[in-house]
Structures are given as C-alpha cells and as structure tokens.
Design an enzyme around this catalytic site. Structure first.
Site, short mmCIF file in Angstrom:
data_model
loop_
_atom_site.label_atom_id
_atom_site.label_comp_id
_atom_site.label_asym_id
_atom_site.label_seq_id
_atom_site.Cartn_x
_atom_site.Cartn_y
_atom_site.Cartn_z
N CYS A 1 0.81 -1.22 0.00
CA CYS A 1 0.00 0.00 0.00
C CYS A 1 0.84 1.26 0.00
CB CYS A 1 -0.93 -0.01 1.20
SG CYS A 1 -2.40 -1.01 0.92
N LYS B 1 0.75 3.22 -3.30
CA LYS B 1 -0.50 3.71 -3.87
C LYS B 1 -0.45 5.21 -4.15
CE LYS B 1 -3.76 0.24 -2.23
NZ LYS B 1 -5.06 0.01 -1.57
N ASP C 1 -16.43 4.76 0.41
CA ASP C 1 -16.40 3.30 0.49
C ASP C 1 -15.51 2.74 -0.62
OD1 ASP C 1 -17.91 2.96 2.72
OD2 ASP C 1 -19.78 2.53 1.68
N ASP D 1 -11.75 -5.25 1.84
CA ASP D 1 -12.92 -4.42 1.55
C ASP D 1 -14.22 -5.19 1.74
OD1 ASP D 1 -11.22 -2.33 0.90
OD2 ASP D 1 -11.18 -2.84 -1.23
N ASP E 1 -11.33 -1.13 6.57
CA ASP E 1 -10.04 -1.79 6.79
C ASP E 1 -8.96 -0.72 6.66
OD1 ASP E 1 -10.55 -1.57 4.01
OD2 ASP E 1 -9.12 -3.15 3.54
#
Length: 714
Positions: free
Chosen positions: A401, A404, A428, A468, A608
């Site tokens: 991550c 990203k 979301d 997710d 998360d």
C-alpha cells in the site's frame, strides 16, 4: 545499471548456515544474470557458532551473535521463504516444507546444520534443552537466568569441547549474577575432550576445576525429569537446567531423501555435490567422503567460495571446482571468562591474548553481515525535465500500500467519474449491488511485490483484496486474479504463477471464495491483484459513526514503516530487523473473516486500515461535526515499528497521508497514524454499550483487538 535479464534457472539454498550466509554475501557483490536465488530458513536470523559460548557467558548480547538473514537476502537479491524443510525429492527436484508447501528447484544446496537433541531419551523433549539449533538454546538460557534459584543445579550432557566450553560459560555467567551453581558434565566415555590433545585437554580440565564444574564419566542419560537427570549407572543428578551437547546428530528427514548418507549425513565428494546431480551439501550436515573431517564451523567457512563457484558453474554449464579441506585447523576454545585456549597440531597455548585473538576473528566474521555496500544511485540524464528529481524521490518506491496514489490526487481524479446504477457511498472502497435477497459487494485491489516469495505474495494480496469485503460485513463469494509476472523462462513463469495461485487459494479457499480465473500478463515486476465479490444482508458503511461510539482496531500498526525498512535494507540501531519483519508478515498474514463476523452485527461504521493509514481511514468514518479522541497508550504497534520511526524510516505514501492527520491526533505516534498499512486490521465504530462485550468476543477468538478511542463532537 545492469539490464533486468529474464530469470531462467532456480537455485535454492536450504538452510541458513555459515556457508550459505557467505555465499549470499558474495552473490550480492556479484550476482549471476538469469538466476533466481531462493533461501528456505525456519528463522529470520542465524547464530554464529563461534560466539555462542561468549554470549552464554554474557560477553556478547544474543543479537550480536546473530546473522540477520532477511537483510542478507535483500542485499543478495534472494527470495526468503520462512519455513522449515522436512523433505526432498531429488528426482522431481522439489522440497517439502513444514507447512506442506512444495518448492521446486533446478539446483539446490543443503546447509541445515545438525541437532544435539536426545529424542530417544525419556523426558528430553519436555525437560531438556538442545545446544543445537543454537538460537533456541540461547533464548531458553536467557529466560532461565530470569528465574533461576540462588543455588541452581545444571547438567550438561556431552563432554566434548563444545560441552565443556558451554559448561564454563554457564558457570561464569552464574557467578556474575551472584548465584552459586552446581554444574556437572556427563560423558559416556572414560575421559572428556576426546578430540583434543593431552596438553589442551589438561588446560580445559584445569579451567573446569577453577569454576567447580564436576565430571561424571562412563555414564549416559537414561531419563530426564523436570528437576533431575537419571543416569545409566543409577546416579540421580538434580537439575534445574539440562543441556544436551552430546555429539552431532543429523536431521531425521534426510533419511527419506534417497541421497547417499554416511551415518545419516549427506555424502559429498570434492565438488561438494551429493549422489544426486544438482544437489550440493555443506557444513555439518554433510560428510566429506573423500576427506572425512570432524564437525567444525571452520570447514563450512572454507567450503563457501567453492560452493559459490560451483552453483554458478552448474547454472551456466561450466566445470566444477574441487575442495580439499586442510588436515588440521586452529582450535580456539573459550574458558568462561575472557580467556581462551588454542590448539593446533597437538600444540597448546592459552591466556587473555588468545581471547583477544578469538574475539578479533569472530568480530571480523560478523562485520561482514552488519553493513552492506550501498548500491550506487543512477545519475539523472542531462538535460532532464523540471521536477524529475522530486518525482524520482530519494529512496526506493515502496511496495504494498505504500506505493498507492495519494488520497488528494486519487480523490480529484475519482471526482470525474459519472454516477452509476451501483450504490457507492462516498469513501467506500467496494461497490454495492442491491437485490431482492440482500446485497452484493464488489471490489478490486492489487499490490506491487513487497515480498519476494511468490507464494507469500499471493497469500497477502488475497487477504488485502478481501479486506474491503470483510469491512462491509460481507461473506466472500468469488475471486478473479490480475497478475503481472516479470520476464521469465516459460518453465519459471509456470512455476511462479503456480506459487502465487497456491498462496492465494490458501486464503480464498477457507474464506469460501473460489478463485475462478483471471488474467495474466508480463511486465517489469511482479504485481498481484484480485477482483472479489461478497454477499450480505445489509452492508456496513464506512461513514456512520456516532458520538460516543468506541473505536475497535483488530491489527497493530506499523507495517508500512517495517516494509520500507526491509526494502531499503536498513539496520536497526538496537535489535535485528529480521525478526521485526517476520513478525510484521505474520500479522499481515492473518485473515479477518472472524473479525468481520463479530464486528459487523454491532458496528455502525467500519473500514479496513490500508493505504491512507489509521488517520486517513478514521477521517473517512467520521461525519460532519465529529472527531475522535485516541488513547495513544492503547494503540497496538508492531514490534520494532516505533524504533524504526525514531530512525526516520518512512513509507513513500506517508507524507501524502499527513494531510488527513487532525491536530488533536498529532504527537509522538503521528508517524504510525499516517503509516500506510498493507493487510491492515478492521477499524469499527461500535456503540459504547456493546464495545466491551464485543472486544471480549474478539479476544476469545484470538483476534488481537483493542479499543483505541471514542467518537466525540467537535
């Protein structure tokens, strides 16, 4: 900069012994194009034998005698597989691991050492300690020192040089702590130290007298209890700590390999190759059939350059080198305090200056594995566009991550998307399709390779993609793969893809989400991703927290910092990076189906914690007019993460994540709040009347959850 050549051959190093450690270091200085080098080791660290008595005596810390295999493999460009080999098929060229995983190879080398346990002696497994493997013994010794009585009884089984050295070391350490130990060395022979000459033996026995270490000869252990050792001659020796240094026993699984063995040890010839072509063996687990020698670390060290050359020769088709061990070697034995005894060709010497010599030799060896040469950073071409240096950054791009896109740029780009029929609450991560019987959630995620082991990468990418689905309280339903492989030969591409899919299926299978297909392509590096779907009655939204809700987090923070440190091969100022990294991977590898099952029925909002860090994801959960008070002392943090943060280690995405850090959350742990997490935990806002009961349920299910704060009005 060297071109990124396709990999065409797999070389597998089984074990992290001294010879393999030296091969890895040399490989890092001069890698071989076209080779994928892999290492199987059950531990992220490996002890250096020569310094063990000094560590037991307290002259060195345990960390000072350990080789950090994780950092070494990063320097060598080698994949590290943290598992234990328990089987080998020389025909199929596969290794079976304790996890039941199969690892294939083209060329392999075995350097797994020996063991000194006594499985046939009643009670040893429950009450005895084996000097080998060394790491377990050192840890148990340190633990014993914390609880040992004032006048402890210690029994050492085995009166060779190693046993006497450790008896003297334990006696010295006990005396330094003010204890009055009774130490007895038990040997089945009529005299101890059978491999030493008369003069050297007399010197070691004299040292035993000085420390009050007793000898019990012509006997072997018949039974080992919690507080005593019963010997074959009927003697009962009280014992609070029973250590076995009795000879050298090969690991049992070698018996089933089909390789030619000598008393259980792998027979090798002058080229260090076993009876099976392409399988080499070195160190204590090998028997030099052309020139038998005692088990000693000096031979493993001398074998290393020959093994390095022969692995490369076999990979390229060149002739192999022949190794001829020296007839005798300098034996340096510790005498408890900072004195040593030396023997060679029957000549003996001793004193403080020999401890200095031994310490100097050991220190030079360990220095090879502390700091590694930095690879030069390629210079930017001239001329180059404005902003190129800033875009390149001063350190390698993180994986996971940490690689990203930042929240600001991502949000501005997503704002251009048209509205669709799928329900998507702002913030979301998963889309929702409503139906007459409930809802289906859909999400996709992929990660740049941040661990080199493809099986592990498949496992972690699957857990991350399901995050997710779990965060919305859904049950996983189906998965599709999106995989980019680096350039490889066809055989290695098939092997790597199979490993990724096996790792992923180890997660998707138990989660009830079959891996139904997907897409693969070839690119510059390994990238693993999955599109996943799940079903639920009513999705848990990301935004929906209310005043008074308690915040529950189910995994510790710090993975981005630790992964960045490993990628940059950073050395911890205190401690070792390898165990820190291994602990981080273990935390990431825990699926969260149980977390979601317990949290979804009570959570008013859930997410998360991934790329935007705890601060970013918590901000998304809070509506207008809300903030949160965080109990900083309650924040769960991965071991080593705070130390690395104090050294200035940051993930690539951390600076961008700071935009989400609210003033009330700033403080000493701010770096951990903005640290991007991969396979991070679930963060749930739970009504205060249900928070404690939910936490108790989570902890009963072995979920390391904590209440970290509460939602409040601004």
């Amino acid at each position: 900069m060297q071109p990124d050549y396709p990999k065409t051959r797999d070389i597998l190093l089984i074990g992290g012994g001294h010879a393999h450690a030296l091969v890895l270091r040399k490989w890092g200085m001069k890698p071989m194009a076209g080779v994928r080098l892999r290492v199987i080791t059950p531990s992220p660290i490996a002890p250096y034998t020569g310094m063990l008595p000094g560590a037991i005596a307290g002259h060195y810390t345990i960390d000072e005698i350990m080789i950090d295999l994780v950092r070494l493999c990063r320097f060598a460009g080698a994949e590290v597989i943290l598992d234990k080999a328990v089987g080998l098929d020389p025909v199929a060229k596969t290794v079976t691991l304790a996890s039941e995983r199969q690892v294939a190879f083209d060329i392999a080398s075995i350097d797994i050492g020996i063991t000194s346990d006594l499985p046939q002696t009643a009670g040893f497994t429950d009450h005895g300690v084996s000097a080998k493997p060394l790491g377990g013994y050192a840890a148990k010794w340190e633990a014993f020192l914390q609880t040992a009585p004032q006048a402890p009884n210690l029994v050492i089984i085995g009166g060779g040089v190693g046993g006497v050295e450790l008896a003297l070391a334990q006696a010295y350490r006990m005396q330094q702590t003010g204890r009055r130990p009774t130490i007895t060395v038990v040997d089945r022979n009529a005299q101890p130290l059978g491999n030493m000459g008369l003069k050297a033996r007399a010197g070691m026995v004299d040292a035993m007298r000085r420390y009050g270490v007793g000898l019990h000869l012509n006997a072997s252990p018949a039974r080992i209890g919690a507080d005593a050792v019963e010997l074959s001659d009927g003697t009962r020796l009280p014992s609070d700590f029973t250590l076995s240094v009795a000879g050298s026993r090969p690991q049992d699984w070698l018996q089933d390999t089909g390789l030619d063995l000598e008393d259980g040890f792998i027979k090798v010839g002058p080229t260090l190759e076993s009876s099976a072509r392409d399988i080499f063996a070195v160190g204590d687990c090998a028997h030099l059939s052309h020139a038998p020698r005692p088990k000693a670390g000096v031979f493993a060290v001398r074998e290393a350059p020959y093994l390095y050359d022969n692995l490369r020769a076999r990979a390229s088709g060149a002739p192999l080198r022949r190794y001829q061990p020296q007839r005798d070697y300098l034996k340096l034995a510790s005498l408890g305090d900072k004195r040593a005894l030396a023997e060679k060709f029957g000549l003996r010497s001793g004193g403080e200056w020999l401890w200095w010599l031994k310490d100097n030799i050991d220190e030079r060896f360990m220095a090879k594995f502390r700091d590694y040469p930095a690879m030069p950073t390629p210079k930017l071409p001239e001329p180059h566009a404005k902003g190129l240096a800033a875009a390149m950054g001063a350190k390698p791009l993180c994986g996971g991550c940490g690689s990203k896109l930042g929240a600001g740029a991502l949000g501005r780009a997503l704002a251009r998307l048209p509205q669709t029929d799928a329900e998507r609450t702002p913030g979301d991560d998963a889309a929702v399709l409503r139906g007459p019987d409930g809802a289906q959630v859909l999400s996709t995620d992929h990660l740049r390779g941040f661990v080199s082991d493809p099986w592990r990468m498949g496992q972690l990418a699957a857990i991350h993609a399901l995050g997710d689905v779990w965060a919305m309280g859904a049950t996983a339903q189906l998965a599709l793969a999106q995989i980019i492989l680096p350039r490889l030969s066809e055989a290695l591409a098939e092997r790597m893809l199979g490993e990724i899919l096996d790792g992923a299926q180890s997660v998707f299978g138990p989660a009830g989400a079959p891996l139904a297909g997907g897409h693969t392509t070839t690119g510059a590096e390994m990238v693993v991703g999955f599109a996943v779907t799940g079903t639920c009655t009513a999705p848990v939204p990301k935004r929906g927290a209310q005043v008074g809700d308690r915040l529950i987090l189910t995994k510790p923070l710090g993975s981005g910092i630790i992964l960045a440190a490993e990628m940059q091969n950073i050395r911890l100022r205190t401690g070792l990076l390898g165990p820190v990294w291994a602990g981080c991977i273990d935390s990431m590898a825990r699926p969260m189906a149980a977390d979601a099952t317990l949290l979804a029925p009570v959570a008013r909002a859930m997410s998360d914690v991934t790329g935007f860090g705890l601060a970013g994801h918590l901000s998304e959960m809070l509506g207008d007019g809300l903030t949160a008070t965080l109990e900083m002392d309650a924040l769960p943090v991965l071991n080593g993460a705070e130390k690395l943060a104090a050294q200035g280690v940051r993930s690539t995405l951390a600076p961008s994540n700071r935009a989400a850090l609210r003033p009330e959350w700033d403080g000493p742990l701010a770096d951990l709040l903005v640290d991007p997490q991969t396979c991070g935990g679930l963060l749930a806002a739970v009504p205060p009347t249900q928070a404690e009961a939910t936490l108790a349920q989570l902890q009963a299910a072995h979920v390391p959850a904590r209440i970290i704060g509460a939602v409040v009005a601004i």
